[in-house]
Motif scaffolding. Structure first.
Motif, PDB file in Angstrom:
ATOM      1  N   GLU A   1       7.369   2.441  15.459  1.00 25.19           N
ATOM      2  CA  GLU A   1       6.239   3.235  14.965  1.00 25.19           C
ATOM      3  C   GLU A   1       6.257   3.320  13.447  1.00 25.19           C
ATOM      4  OE1 GLU A   1       6.333   7.006  16.879  1.00 25.19           O
ATOM      5  OE2 GLU A   1       6.009   6.183  18.895  1.00 25.19           O
ATOM      6  N   LEU A   2       7.463   3.417  12.878  1.00 25.85           N
ATOM      7  CA  LEU A   2       7.588   3.470  11.423  1.00 25.85           C
ATOM      8  C   LEU A   2       7.155   2.150  10.801  1.00 25.85           C
ATOM      9  CD1 LEU A   2       8.393   5.035   8.924  1.00 25.85           C
ATOM     10  CD2 LEU A   2      10.773   4.364   9.322  1.00 25.85           C
ATOM     11  N   LYS A   3       7.556   1.048  11.420  1.00 28.25           N
ATOM     12  CA  LYS A   3       7.127  -0.269  10.931  1.00 28.25           C
ATOM     13  C   LYS A   3       5.605  -0.370  10.943  1.00 28.25           C
ATOM     14  CE  LYS A   3      11.138  -3.046  12.398  1.00 28.25           C
ATOM     15  NZ  LYS A   3      11.586  -4.103  13.315  1.00 28.25           N
ATOM     16  N   LYS A   4       5.014   0.019  12.057  1.00 28.02           N
ATOM     17  CA  LYS A   4       3.561  -0.082  12.194  1.00 28.02           C
ATOM     18  C   LYS A   4       2.854   0.794  11.161  1.00 28.02           C
ATOM     19  CE  LYS A   4      -0.186   0.373  15.590  1.00 28.02           C
ATOM     20  NZ  LYS A   4      -1.067   1.120  14.683  1.00 28.02           N
ATOM     21  N   GLU A   5       3.366   2.007  10.969  1.00 25.26           N
ATOM     22  CA  GLU A   5       2.744   2.925  10.018  1.00 25.26           C
ATOM     23  C   GLU A   5       2.762   2.338   8.613  1.00 25.26           C
ATOM     24  OE1 GLU A   5       4.342   6.846   7.911  1.00 25.26           O
ATOM     25  OE2 GLU A   5       3.898   7.195  10.030  1.00 25.26           O
ATOM     26  N   ILE A   6       3.904   1.795   8.204  1.00 24.32           N
ATOM     27  CA  ILE A   6       4.038   1.259   6.846  1.00 24.32           C
ATOM     28  C   ILE A   6       3.148   0.034   6.667  1.00 24.32           C
ATOM     29  CG2 ILE A   6       5.644   0.139   5.236  1.00 24.32           C
ATOM     30  CD1 ILE A   6       7.805   2.025   6.312  1.00 24.32           C
ATOM     31  N   ILE A   7       3.088  -0.816   7.664  1.00 26.76           N
ATOM     32  CA  ILE A   7       2.224  -2.010   7.586  1.00 26.76           C
ATOM     33  C   ILE A   7       0.762  -1.593   7.523  1.00 26.76           C
ATOM     34  CG2 ILE A   7       1.432  -4.046   8.849  1.00 26.76           C
ATOM     35  CD1 ILE A   7       4.329  -4.326   9.877  1.00 26.76           C
ATOM     36  N   ASP A   8       0.378  -0.652   8.373  1.00 24.92           N
ATOM     37  CA  ASP A   8      -1.015  -0.190   8.392  1.00 24.92           C
ATOM     38  C   ASP A   8      -1.421   0.416   7.056  1.00 24.92           C
ATOM     39  OD1 ASP A   8      -1.270  -1.038  10.987  1.00 24.92           O
ATOM     40  OD2 ASP A   8      -1.069   0.953  11.880  1.00 24.92           O
ATOM     41  N   ARG A   9      -0.482   1.060   6.405  1.00 27.66           N
ATOM     42  CA  ARG A   9      -0.770   1.707   5.127  1.00 27.66           C
ATOM     43  C   ARG A   9      -0.534   0.774   3.946  1.00 27.66           C
ATOM     44  NH1 ARG A   9      -0.933   7.481   5.409  1.00 27.66           N
ATOM     45  NH2 ARG A   9      -0.657   7.428   3.157  1.00 27.66           N
TER      46      ARG A   9
END
Length: 679
Positions: A330-338
């Motif tokens: 989830e942290l990976k996805k959040e950082i990529i999305d942002r």
């Protein structure tokens, strides 16, 4: 000849005095205080990631100005590109602000006081106190639900509304919208530096020293309402200080039975002496007690409630629990999305701590160098001492290398914190605000690795003494902004003290009740354990009688810190590798202001600050956002890295003037002397 001589002396003395005056003035900055705008509003523009294109800015509104007029004026003043062609029929259409790449199906949307505008930017006349937000958004608009309540001195609820605000709007927008829906006036002023300040809500009668303090989710809000971006489910509570049942806030004279005050009564009635029951000694603290409490927290409370924030992940990593893969994913996805972009430096700091505690290199996580995002951050001081302290903690957590040309080296961070220490020994969240126990304890943790330096050690000793003097007789730290004696504050103090090698159960932090006949001695660890609940978690306040997630996280970190202290392990629980670089801040420079990116004065809570407002204090706070390094304190003209106007007298110019006067004076003296000789 005598007249000539006197004339020469007079000229010489006059020139010397004039030169001296200018030299003195040149070294005395002439400060200009910020002030509330007579007719003001705030304006900002953010892209689809919430990153500022136009920093939050307070503006003076001219009569009849539209939202488009204000946008055009401010973007021109700040040299921000504005692409807004004028249609002959429909007026200006905003294609772009700045050089933002608009995602497919998204465009620039105007929100006014938390609500999407129903007219074009050129169709809305701006009013005093308005909050204008231009944001890249799609349709339907994303909204967040926020509960807003306002409670007066007697506990009466003046506001109690759940509002849906345009995503990206501020806490101030939520309050304004709640007032609109409840038909309750929200009287606010816009300050040139500190943005929105709540003067009053409804027709509440305020005392001379009354002001509306702000809590966020039960935590004293150490940031300004204008700068905080609410999340769905947030509860913003504005509250006035409580008074007695009669509302006077004053104690009544004792009744002597004859209508006279006691000191005037001929036969004063003696006041009965209290006869309290002796309090039992607090349970002794042993290694076994600490270990059992840690295991109960980790295995019962957090197993049930999961990982809801980065600091909990840090705590569980220290315990030795393996983080669920879902958290990292989830942290990976959040950082990529942002696209690796976060609004506040504390967001980066918490993530770096979380990753480092899990032995993950934060310098290269899904293609982003999150450490660089800290040491080159333009908004380092927008959150006051909070952001600076957690920057040191995060950078030292993995002994990350910082280039010498970084905006914020370790030396600069340490020097900044030393300069910010107050005379009392404590630190505040923001300039012009009172000391904060939480912030002071946090800074102890940050400075711990550098205490071999005499100037740092001196600052630490002074802070420890101040905290000890502030501890109350129940073993904790009562603060009206925390709602009372909050467990998070005690936890933060334990973390800070153990980091600098001070025993939180030692004599200095063991108190005895002042109640007669009581024999109760209680130290910081014993006091923290009184907040423990049956489910393994910890309460925010003793009166709550239920576990609070943030309080439980802070308690776990504090107990882990004390466990390390007992085991004579590392100093700070946040150091996951030993530092091998020497950081020295010269003592002769420690009294000078840090020569790093200019500090921004953050807003403290919603407390009045001399000549202005707000921040408050974060911060530094009950379930203090400072405790997690997540308070979002923000300043007006300095927001998003924009420089504050230079309000001090330019030193260089005055020195030059002084030199010019000296040259002229010398020339006059030489000319006069030669003339007298020729005569």
């Amino acid at each position: 000849m005598n007249k000539q001589y006197l004339s020469q002396r007079f000229i010489a003395i006059f020139m010397i005095m004039l030169l001296a005056i200018f030299q003195v003035v040149s070294f005395t900055p002439q400060n200009v205080e910020a002030a509330s705008l007579e007719n003001g509003a705030t304006i900002s523009a953010v892209d689809h990631n919430g990153e500022a294109v136009l920093p939050l800015t307070a503006v003076n509104i001219k009569e009849g100005q539209t939202a488009y007029d204000v946008l055009k004026e401010i973007t021109e003043a700040k040299d921000i590109p504005l692409d807004a062609p004028i249609d002959p029929t429909y007026g200006p259409f905003i294609n772009n602000i700045g050089n933002v790449t608009l995602p497919a199906g998204q465009y620039w949307t105007l929100s006014i006081n938390g609500e999407p505008a129903t007219v074009g930017a050129d169709g809305y006349s701006v009013k005093n106190g308005d909050s204008l937000l231009f944001k890249v958004s799609g349709y339907p608009y994303e909204q967040v639900d926020v509960t807003v309540s306002a409670i007066d001195q007697k506990g009466n609820k003046i506001l109690d509304e759940t509002v849906s605000v345009f995503k990206g709007s501020s806490g101030y927008d939520a309050v304004k919208l709640a007032g609109k829906l409840a038909n309750v006036e929200v009287d606010a002023s816009i300050d040139s530096t500190w943005f929105a300040f709540i003067n009053n809500i409804g027709n509440t009668e305020l005392g001379e020293t009354d002001y509306w303090s702000v809590n966020l989710n039960g935590i004293s809000m150490m940031e300004g309402l204008s700068s905080y971006i609410p999340k769905s489910g947030d509860h913003i509570e504005l509250r006035l200080p409580k008074v007695d049942d009669e509302g006077s806030g004053e104690e009544e004279e004792p009744d002597t039975g004859n209508g006279l005050p006691e000191e005037e009564s001929p036969n004063p009635t003696p006041t009965p002496e209290p006869n309290p029951e002796p309090q039992p000694e607090a349970d002794p603290v042993t290694k076994e007690t600490v270990n059992a409490t840690i295991n109960h927290l980790a295995d019962k409370y957090f197993t049930t409630n999961g990982i809801q924030d980065h600091m909990t992940a840090v705590a569980l990593n220290i315990v030795g629990d393996e983080l669920p893969k879902s958290y990292i994913e989830e942290l990976k996805k959040e950082i990529i999305d942002r696209d690796g972009v976060y609004r506040n430096v504390t967001d980066y700091e918490k993530i770096v701590l979380s990753l480092t505690s899990a032995n993950v290199d934060a310098k290269s996580f899904v293609g982003y160098d999150l450490v660089e995002k800290i040491y080159n951050n333009e908004r380092m001081t927008i959150q006051g001492n909070n952001g600076v302290a957690y920057a040191l903690i995060a950078l030292d957590s993995g002994n990350y290398e910082i280039p010498s040309n970084a905006k914020w080296t370790r030396e600069a961070l340490v020097k900044y914190l030393l300069n910010e220490q107050l005379e009392s020994g404590g630190w505040s969240l923001a300039p012009n605000s009172k000391e904060s126990i939480d912030i002071t304890a946090m800074i102890l943790t940050a400075l711990a690795p550098y205490q071999d330096q005499e100037n740092v050690k001196s600052a630490i000793n002074k802070a420890v003494e101040w905290i000890a003097n502030e501890q109350d007789n129940d073993g904790g730290f009562s603060d009206e902004y925390n709602g009372g004696d909050a467990s998070e504050t005690t936890a933060q103090v334990i973390i800070g003290l153990t980091a600098v090698g001070v025993d939180p159960t030692g004599e200095q932090f063991t108190k005895q009740s002042t109640v007669e006949s009581a024999s109760n001695h209680i130290n910081l660890i014993q006091h923290l354990l009184t907040f423990k609940q049956e489910d393994g978690g910890f309460a925010h306040l003793l009166a709550d009688n239920e576990s609070d997630y943030m309080a439980s996280t802070q308690a776990l970190l504090a107990l882990l810190a004390y466990q390390d202290y007992l085991n004579e392990g590392k100093s700070s629980i946040y150091q996951f590798s030993q530092p091998d670089t020497e950081v020295v801040v010269p003592e002769e420079d420690s009294d000078n202001k840090v020569e790093t990116p200019a500090p921004e004065a953050p807003v403290e809570n919603n407390k009045p600050v001399p000549a202005t407002d707000n921040e408050a204090s974060n911060t530094d706070n009950s379930k203090v956002n400072q405790n997690e390094g997540n308070s979002n304190v923000e300043l007006s003209q300095k927001a998003e890295g924009h420089q504050l106007p230079n309000t001090a007298t330019p030193l260089y110019n005055l020195i030059v003037i002084g030199v010019v006067i000296a040259v002229i004076g010398t020339a006059v003296l030489i000319y006069t002397r030669r003339r007298s000789q020729n005569a």
